[in-house]
Design a protein around this motif. Structure first.
Motif, PDB file in Angstrom:
ATOM      1  N   THR A 204      59.586  46.598  33.642  1.00  0.00           N
ATOM      2  CA  THR A 204      59.771  47.556  34.726  1.00  0.00           C
ATOM      3  C   THR A 204      58.834  47.203  35.874  1.00  0.00           C
ATOM      4  N   ASN A 205      59.041  47.823  37.013  1.00  0.00           N
ATOM      5  CA  ASN A 205      58.224  47.524  38.185  1.00  0.00           C
ATOM      6  C   ASN A 205      56.748  47.785  37.918  1.00  0.00           C
ATOM      7  N   SER A 206      56.435  48.939  37.328  1.00  0.00           N
ATOM      8  CA  SER A 206      55.028  49.284  37.084  1.00  0.00           C
ATOM      9  C   SER A 206      54.390  48.313  36.088  1.00  0.00           C
ATOM     10  N   HIS A 207      55.129  47.938  35.064  1.00  0.00           N
ATOM     11  CA  HIS A 207      54.608  46.999  34.059  1.00  0.00           C
ATOM     12  C   HIS A 207      54.363  45.631  34.691  1.00  0.00           C
ATOM     13  N   ILE A 208      55.316  45.158  35.482  1.00  0.00           N
ATOM     14  CA  ILE A 208      55.179  43.849  36.129  1.00  0.00           C
ATOM     15  C   ILE A 208      53.996  43.837  37.083  1.00  0.00           C
ATOM     16  N   GLN A 209      53.880  44.883  37.924  1.00  0.00           N
ATOM     17  CA  GLN A 209      52.786  44.934  38.889  1.00  0.00           C
ATOM     18  C   GLN A 209      51.437  44.948  38.189  1.00  0.00           C
ATOM     19  N   SER A 210      51.357  45.687  37.076  1.00  0.00           N
ATOM     20  CA  SER A 210      50.099  45.765  36.333  1.00  0.00           C
ATOM     21  C   SER A 210      49.696  44.399  35.806  1.00  0.00           C
ATOM     22  N   ARG A 211      50.635  43.682  35.188  1.00  0.00           N
ATOM     23  CA  ARG A 211      50.319  42.369  34.621  1.00  0.00           C
ATOM     24  C   ARG A 211      50.000  41.342  35.705  1.00  0.00           C
ATOM     25  N   VAL A 212      50.770  41.360  36.788  1.00  0.00           N
ATOM     26  CA  VAL A 212      50.551  40.388  37.866  1.00  0.00           C
ATOM     27  C   VAL A 212      49.199  40.596  38.533  1.00  0.00           C
ATOM     28  N   ASN A 213      48.815  41.855  38.730  1.00  0.00           N
ATOM     29  CA  ASN A 213      47.538  42.139  39.381  1.00  0.00           C
ATOM     30  C   ASN A 213      46.348  41.797  38.494  1.00  0.00           C
ATOM     31  N   GLU A 214      46.583  41.666  37.194  1.00  0.00           N
ATOM     32  CA  GLU A 214      45.511  41.269  36.281  1.00  0.00           C
ATOM     33  C   GLU A 214      45.291  39.754  36.276  1.00  0.00           C
ATOM     34  N   MET A 215      46.224  38.997  36.841  1.00  0.00           N
ATOM     35  CA  MET A 215      46.105  37.539  36.842  1.00  0.00           C
ATOM     36  C   MET A 215      44.953  37.089  37.741  1.00  0.00           C
TER      37      MET A 215
ATOM     38  N   VAL B 113      44.351  34.756  39.847  1.00  0.00           N
ATOM     39  CA  VAL B 113      44.974  33.727  40.687  1.00  0.00           C
ATOM     40  C   VAL B 113      44.924  34.178  42.135  1.00  0.00           C
ATOM     41  N   THR B 114      45.352  33.314  43.027  1.00  0.00           N
ATOM     42  CA  THR B 114      45.396  33.653  44.446  1.00  0.00           C
ATOM     43  C   THR B 114      46.588  34.565  44.741  1.00  0.00           C
ATOM     44  N   ASP B 115      46.557  35.208  45.900  1.00  0.00           N
ATOM     45  CA  ASP B 115      47.672  36.059  46.307  1.00  0.00           C
ATOM     46  C   ASP B 115      48.957  35.262  46.440  1.00  0.00           C
ATOM     47  N   THR B 116      48.836  34.021  46.884  1.00  0.00           N
ATOM     48  CA  THR B 116      50.017  33.167  47.025  1.00  0.00           C
ATOM     49  C   THR B 116      50.674  32.926  45.670  1.00  0.00           C
ATOM     50  N   THR B 117      49.857  32.687  44.647  1.00  0.00           N
ATOM     51  CA  THR B 117      50.406  32.478  43.305  1.00  0.00           C
ATOM     52  C   THR B 117      51.048  33.754  42.782  1.00  0.00           C
ATOM     53  N   ARG B 118      50.424  34.897  43.047  1.00  0.00           N
ATOM     54  CA  ARG B 118      51.022  36.173  42.634  1.00  0.00           C
ATOM     55  C   ARG B 118      52.401  36.363  43.262  1.00  0.00           C
ATOM     56  N   GLN B 119      52.510  36.031  44.527  1.00  0.00           N
ATOM     57  CA  GLN B 119      53.791  36.159  45.213  1.00  0.00           C
ATOM     58  C   GLN B 119      54.817  35.223  44.594  1.00  0.00           C
ATOM     59  N   SER B 120      54.392  34.026  44.200  1.00  0.00           N
ATOM     60  CA  SER B 120      55.304  33.069  43.557  1.00  0.00           C
ATOM     61  C   SER B 120      55.768  33.596  42.202  1.00  0.00           C
ATOM     62  N   VAL B 121      54.859  34.218  41.453  1.00  0.00           N
ATOM     63  CA  VAL B 121      55.217  34.803  40.162  1.00  0.00           C
ATOM     64  C   VAL B 121      56.263  35.893  40.346  1.00  0.00           C
TER      65      VAL B 121
ATOM     66  N   ILE C 109      51.428  44.001  45.574  1.00  0.00           N
ATOM     67  CA  ILE C 109      50.381  43.466  44.710  1.00  0.00           C
ATOM     68  C   ILE C 109      49.017  43.869  45.257  1.00  0.00           C
ATOM     69  N   VAL C 110      48.048  43.938  44.361  1.00  0.00           N
ATOM     70  CA  VAL C 110      46.682  44.230  44.789  1.00  0.00           C
ATOM     71  C   VAL C 110      46.111  42.969  45.415  1.00  0.00           C
ATOM     72  N   ARG C 111      45.887  43.017  46.694  1.00  0.00           N
ATOM     73  CA  ARG C 111      45.468  41.816  47.405  1.00  0.00           C
ATOM     74  C   ARG C 111      43.951  41.687  47.436  1.00  0.00           C
ATOM     75  N   SER C 112      43.502  40.478  47.292  1.00  0.00           N
ATOM     76  CA  SER C 112      42.089  40.202  47.490  1.00  0.00           C
ATOM     77  C   SER C 112      41.826  40.126  48.991  1.00  0.00           C
ATOM     78  N   ARG C 113      40.599  39.846  49.357  1.00  0.00           N
ATOM     79  CA  ARG C 113      40.275  39.773  50.780  1.00  0.00           C
ATOM     80  C   ARG C 113      41.102  38.688  51.449  1.00  0.00           C
TER      81      ARG C 113
END
Length: 383
Positions: free
Chosen positions: A118-129, A131-139, A165-169
């Motif tokens: 689900t959206n909430s599950h995916i966002q939670s796992r992706v934000n735990e990675m 990695v860079t924001d660019t990689t998160r977007q690719s995922v 996604i939770v973005r870093s600086r």
């Protein structure tokens, strides 16, 4: 009756209806519906209901045939999608997607069923990675493509996945400052060779690293004074053979990357002065230049002029910014860079310098001064 999507339709009363299938513990199959005033709203409601259904006992979702082959595994379906990508897309694209899957997606979702995605599950796992924001977007991009594949192949109602996604600086994109540009150009023209000429070409046209490394002499149209960009080169995993990697020439990054770039008479003369009989490629006689090798050449040039350790791509950023600073139309620049739309050019490659901002503000204040002078003149005439 109008319809959008496999499981969503617009009713005669103007409302949108979304339907999804469930299976009871007793083996009974039936449909449930959700309603809303808009397509997007009903799609979000469906995603919420599907998420809730996966947590309920003894009700579970039917994947319309997918469960029998994959047991509902998200990773199993992703690997099936990758096989289709291997057959239908460029090999370099397949390798890129496969690498992202193996390095990030597989580790994060290895034990998840498709109905858990689900959206909430995916966002939670992706934000735990980590990695860079660019990689998160690719995922997220790959996960969305897998869902579209599931919807197409198995009529599975894909959830709406956001990009929140939770973005870093935010990382600022560098542009070579004017002093470094001046020193670099002076250095390139001092004892100019074809390697230095290639760097100057990138700074003058915005060519990507892979594009300049694969450039051939027949890509230069001397009569029309332009360069045709029709290929790129990159090092990727070797599909066969003992070597781990291979240098692969492919078509450019996208359809829009195939383009023609006009060049000045002086730049054309400079390039032609290094052309020799029997040579196919511009930078390295009879084969494309290794991108990493050419990047190292650039690093050495920067060391010579005591400039910061810029990445090769800064030449493209700097070219775009200089074009804007000199008044080039954004649409024209977008086509030269090979972008699909001007928004990409504006957001990623145009970085007004402090001198440019100061120039425009000084011009604005000059207008204010003229306006003030006109007001004073009118006062004198009326007295």
């Amino acid at each position: 009756m109008s319809r959008r999507g496999d499981n969503i339709r617009k009713r005669k009363d103007g409302r949108w209806e979304g339907r999804y299938r469930v299976l009871t513990a007793g083996g009974e199959r039936y449909y449930k519906s959700v309603y809303a005033k808009s397509y997007n709203e009903v799609k979000e409601k469906m995603a919420d209901r599907i998420e809730a259904a996966t947590r309920e006992e003894p009700v579970c979702l039917i994947l319309n045939g997918m469960t029998s082959d994959h047991d509902g595994s998200f990773c199993a379906l992703t690997e099936e999608w990758l096989k289709e990508v291997e057959q239908s897309r460029k090999y370099s694209t397949y390798i890129k997607y496969k690498s992202i899957y193996q390095c990030h997606i597989q580790k994060a979702f290895w034990d998840d069923k498709f109905t858990q995605m689900t959206n909430s599950h995916i966002q939670s796992r992706v934000n735990e990675m980590d990695v860079t924001d660019t990689t998160r977007q690719s995922v997220l991009m790959i996960i969305k493509q897998v869902f579209r594949y599931a919807q197409k192949q198995y009529a599975y109602p894909a959830p709406s996945i956001s990009n929140s996604i939770v973005r870093s600086r935010p990382q600022s994109i560098e542009v070579m400052d004017r002093a470094d540009q001046a020193r670099l150009i002076q250095f390139l023209y001092n004892d100019m060779d074809i390697s230095k000429a290639g760097i100057y070409l990138c700074l003058s046209t915005g060519l990507r690293l892979g594009e300049v490394c694969s450039l051939k002499w027949n890509d230069i149209d001397k009569d029309r004074r332009l360069i045709r960009v029709s290929r790129t080169v990159q090092r990727i995993k070797n599909p066969a053979g003992s070597a781990k990697t291979t240098l692969l020439e492919t078509t450019p990054k996208s359809l829009f990357s195939r383009r023609e770039i006009p060049i000045s008479d002086s730049l054309l003369s400079l390039l032609i002065s290094f052309q020799k009989d029997g040579q196919e490629y511009i930078l390295q006689a009879n084969k494309p230049m290794e991108p990493r090798t050419y990047q190292n050449h650039f690093k050495k040039y920067l060391e010579e002029i005591k400039a910061p350790d810029y990445n090769f791509h800064i030449l493209r950023h700097t070219f775009a910014t200089n074009c804007i600073d000199n008044g080039m139309d954004i649409k024209c620049l977008s086509e030269i860079l090979g972008h699909s739309n001007v928004q990409i050019t504006l957001n990623r490659y145009v970085h007004p310098s402090m001198d440019t901002k100061r120039k425009y503000l000084n011009a604005l204040l000059a207008d204010y001064g003229q306006l003030c002078g006109q007001i004073q003149e009118n006062k004198i005439l009326t007295t």
